[in-house]
Design a protein around this motif. Structure first.
Motif: not given
Length: 75
Positions: A5, A20-21, A24-25, A27-29, A71-72, A74
């Motif tokens: 991660y 976390g959002i 994700a935006r 593009r990270c794990q 929910r995000c 992408l």
């Protein structure tokens, strides 16, 4: 093989879900860890005042699940 991660987020409250959002935006794990339930300790609060987006305040048991339901997109 073990998962790798970019970041580990400790705490599934409002701040953890926000982190976390944004991860994700970007593009990270990310791995988000919460010990009890989605929403974190805010679930134990009867009423939270001065929280952004809730001018009249919000109950913790309402805010916690609303964080986890976000929910995000992408796309």
């Amino acid at each position: 093989m073990a998962e790798i991660y970019d970041m580990v987020i400790i705490g599934g409250g409002a701040a953890g879900f926000t982190a976390g959002i944004y991860a994700a935006r970007d593009r990270c794990q990310a791995l988000l860890l919460e010990r009890v339930a989605a929403g974190g300790q805010v679930l134990n609060c009867e009423h939270i005042e001065n929280y952004p987006g809730f001018p009249d305040g919000v109950a913790g048991y309402t805010l916690g699940p609303s964080c986890s339901n976000r929910r995000c997109s992408l796309d």
